[in-house]
Scaffold this motif. Sequence first.
Motif, PDB file in Angstrom:
ATOM      1  N   ILE A 150     -10.633   3.364   5.014  1.00 58.33           N
ATOM      2  CA  ILE A 150     -10.166   2.218   4.221  1.00 58.33           C
ATOM      3  C   ILE A 150      -8.645   2.170   4.158  1.00 58.33           C
ATOM      4  O   ILE A 150      -8.021   1.134   4.428  1.00 58.33           O
ATOM      5  N   PHE A 151      -8.032   3.300   3.854  1.00 56.63           N
ATOM      6  CA  PHE A 151      -6.589   3.297   3.629  1.00 56.63           C
ATOM      7  C   PHE A 151      -5.809   3.419   4.935  1.00 56.63           C
ATOM      8  O   PHE A 151      -4.652   2.997   4.999  1.00 56.63           O
ATOM      9  N   VAL A 152      -6.438   3.963   5.955  1.00 54.43           N
ATOM     10  CA  VAL A 152      -5.808   3.951   7.275  1.00 54.43           C
ATOM     11  C   VAL A 152      -5.655   2.506   7.750  1.00 54.43           C
ATOM     12  O   VAL A 152      -4.608   2.105   8.276  1.00 54.43           O
ATOM     13  N   ARG A 153      -6.715   1.709   7.555  1.00 57.30           N
ATOM     14  CA  ARG A 153      -6.642   0.300   7.953  1.00 57.30           C
ATOM     15  C   ARG A 153      -5.605  -0.443   7.106  1.00 57.30           C
ATOM     16  O   ARG A 153      -4.884  -1.304   7.614  1.00 57.30           O
ATOM     17  N   GLN A 154      -5.527  -0.109   5.825  1.00 56.42           N
ATOM     18  CA  GLN A 154      -4.559  -0.776   4.958  1.00 56.42           C
ATOM     19  C   GLN A 154      -3.132  -0.483   5.399  1.00 56.42           C
ATOM     20  O   GLN A 154      -2.251  -1.351   5.298  1.00 56.42           O
ATOM     21  N   ALA A 155      -2.892   0.740   5.881  1.00 56.20           N
ATOM     22  CA  ALA A 155      -1.545   1.139   6.305  1.00 56.20           C
ATOM     23  C   ALA A 155      -1.330   0.933   7.800  1.00 56.20           C
ATOM     24  O   ALA A 155      -0.376   1.472   8.368  1.00 56.20           O
ATOM     25  N   GLU A 156      -2.196   0.151   8.440  1.00 63.02           N
ATOM     26  CA  GLU A 156      -2.169   0.000   9.907  1.00 63.02           C
ATOM     27  C   GLU A 156      -0.828  -0.510  10.406  1.00 63.02           C
ATOM     28  O   GLU A 156      -0.282  -0.016  11.397  1.00 63.02           O
ATOM     29  N   VAL A 207      -2.060  -0.819  -3.527  1.00 59.24           N
ATOM     30  CA  VAL A 207      -0.672  -0.573  -3.091  1.00 59.24           C
ATOM     31  C   VAL A 207      -0.553   0.759  -2.355  1.00 59.24           C
ATOM     32  O   VAL A 207       0.534   1.334  -2.281  1.00 59.24           O
ATOM     33  N   PHE A 208      -1.670   1.246  -1.809  1.00 56.91           N
ATOM     34  CA  PHE A 208      -1.653   2.532  -1.110  1.00 56.91           C
ATOM     35  C   PHE A 208      -0.589   2.549  -0.021  1.00 56.91           C
ATOM     36  O   PHE A 208       0.193   3.505   0.097  1.00 56.91           O
ATOM     37  N   ASP A 209      -0.550   1.498   0.795  1.00 58.42           N
ATOM     38  CA  ASP A 209       0.386   1.478   1.922  1.00 58.42           C
ATOM     39  C   ASP A 209       1.835   1.466   1.449  1.00 58.42           C
ATOM     40  O   ASP A 209       2.709   2.086   2.061  1.00 58.42           O
ATOM     41  N   LYS A 210       2.093   0.784   0.334  1.00 57.81           N
ATOM     42  CA  LYS A 210       3.467   0.727  -0.182  1.00 57.81           C
ATOM     43  C   LYS A 210       3.904   2.091  -0.711  1.00 57.81           C
ATOM     44  O   LYS A 210       5.057   2.499  -0.519  1.00 57.81           O
ATOM     45  N   ILE A 211       2.993   2.799  -1.382  1.00 56.82           N
ATOM     46  CA  ILE A 211       3.333   4.137  -1.884  1.00 56.82           C
ATOM     47  C   ILE A 211       3.498   5.107  -0.713  1.00 56.82           C
ATOM     48  O   ILE A 211       4.384   5.976  -0.738  1.00 56.82           O
TER      49      ILE A 211
END
Length: 728
Positions: free
Chosen positions: A705-711, A670-674
């Motif tokens: 990893i998390f940059v792509r998740q929050a793309e 849920v990185f992008d949601k936070i």
Amino acid sequence: MVAQKKGASRGSEDPEELARVPLQAILLADSFTTKFRPITLERPKVLLPLVNAPMISYTLAWLESAGVEEVFVFCCAHSKQVIKYLENSEWFSQPNFTVTTIESHDSVSAGDALRLIYERNVIHGDFVLISGDTVSNMSLTQVLQEHKERRKKDSNAVMTIVIKRSKPSQITRQSRLGTDELFMAIDPNTKQLLYYEDKADHAKGSIYLDKLLLADKSSISLHNDKQDCYIDICSPEVLSLFTDNFDYQHLRRHFLKGLLVDDIMGYKIFTHEIHSSYAARIDNYRSYDAISKDIIQRWTYPLVPDVKFFGDSSTKLERLGMYRASEIGQSRSAQIGPFTVIGNGTKIGDNTKISNSVIGEGCSIGPNVSIEGSYVWNNVTIEDGCKLRHVIVCDGVIMKSGAVLEPGVVLSFKVVIGQQFIVPSYSKVSLLPQPTKQDSDEELEYADNSTGIAEISSLTHTLDKSNGEIVNEQQETQRWPTSELGTGGAGYVWSVCEGGHDEEWRHSVAPIPAEKLAEVIQAVEDDLEFAQDGSSLPPSGELKLDSNDSDYDEESRDDSYFENEVEATFLRAVDENIKVEHVVLEVNSLRLSSNKQTADCAGAIFYSMMKLALETPHNSASELVQATTKVITNWKGLLKYYLSDIDEEIEVIMKFEDMCLESAKEFSPVFDKILYLLYDQEVIREEAILRWDDEKREADESDRIFVRQAETFIKWLREASEEEDEEE
């Protein structure tokens, strides 16, 4: 008694020698101070309840579990009460653990006590010296072995004192234990103690070391980040030294410092530092509060409320640090908050709220009562509508309906507070009148205390030495002035001693006032500025003798230690509902004392917030996001205080990345949601997120990893930014 079994090895001696010389301890059941007055006029300090068990039980339980076999309990003030308690307790019947009392009515100091014990000729080898107000769970194995090995090489090594690293807040004198800042010089190679001074005894910013200390030392470490645990391992010579020097009264001010400056005899004192274990002494009301909280939060395990040695194994640990005895009467509408202990036989009325408090046995608490951060002892009656905040209420007190106790109040035994009466902050109230002659000079641990006690007895004629109860019939017919404590009130309000108002807040169970905390932080900043000209030492550093300019290299601070301290401060703020501005003051003091930057504070606070959200019960990723939303909404003001520029905001994002990869992997999905939540709550600005994305473009795929998740979110931000530019 205690669940932990003893098995402490004592050095490398053979079993026969161990059998001949059992490990002994001297426990001083009199602190020879007046800091707990007026309470200690009627009951000795070591019998005061600490989380519903007498202080001395903690000390004896630790000694028994650590392998001590013989304890000599020295009793002076209220000696009959101490002896009666021990005789009726289980301590006299423990296998392989002998408790012997030594009574004296003439001793007025620790020095007098040790001289009397020397005359009794009961100590036959190395012994543990401790007072009956000490709580610890440390093992004695290593410190005893170190002490014995040093003794074999050097017969002048007569004493080893136990120390531990203090919390940074203690360094800044807004001490959680209410004690003075302590300076020590220690040989880093041998651990020999070379210098010992507390803040009260030296000029601001200046420490003077005798050149002779440097004669045969390659380096000296100077510390003001150490706490004296007041646990000493002594050789028998210590007792004879007190006998040879009758001016030795106080264990630290006289004996310890006397040996440090004695060049003729050459006696040496060493230190043993503990790290993961717990050890602290209850020296004043503030340390009483701090150590009580440590016990409730189980830092002192196995000395915790639900362990058998407390005598009531029916006390059970529940969620959020709540302890309740099995036989209590609690209304359904009553609310018991976190970190609260409720004793047997206590009844709690409708709509009453209790949090962060200890309630004793047999108390009657009426409806609509509010109790926060307080210590209510046994058989106390609190009628409807009363309010108590950060106070101590002794046995048998009656608070009539609507009475209010402001923070810092201490009510001694059987005091009565009248209806609707408001007791002002820091007031001390007793059925006994205040002595006309007060002890002076920081309540020294000798001299006038004996005459003070005698004078009180002659003034009141009410103190029954055997049980401390009021027995004078004339006093029963004579009513105390009701104007002092409202209609129906009974007791004397003690006046504050000269200069006392400035110190009341330091030694109280009440939180330190914001204005005082601000003064403390300003004083620290002034000290740091003073240190920049080279005329003072850093908080903890090493003096190297081969340096031409006497440069001091500051010891490196452990980042995890700083984070743990910030987390503890944050959790206490959550539990006690402390205002953001007050938390900022505490975190700032931690930052100054640990030499950290604003970004370090932001990272530590964010980590604490996310950890709190993670520990909130949840069964799915969506519930975790909901918990996080609640924490961030409530505490974003604290975090934003330390996010003054874009770089600090980027640091928080990177901190979150690290958490998702290592310590809090549950956040990973849920990185992008936070991240969006932080943006939506205006904690992290758009510019910080886009710059974080830019910095990651040249990174390895494993770091993206998390940059792509929050793309998707980042793309939306860029498009919105471009539209704004076009409109402009």
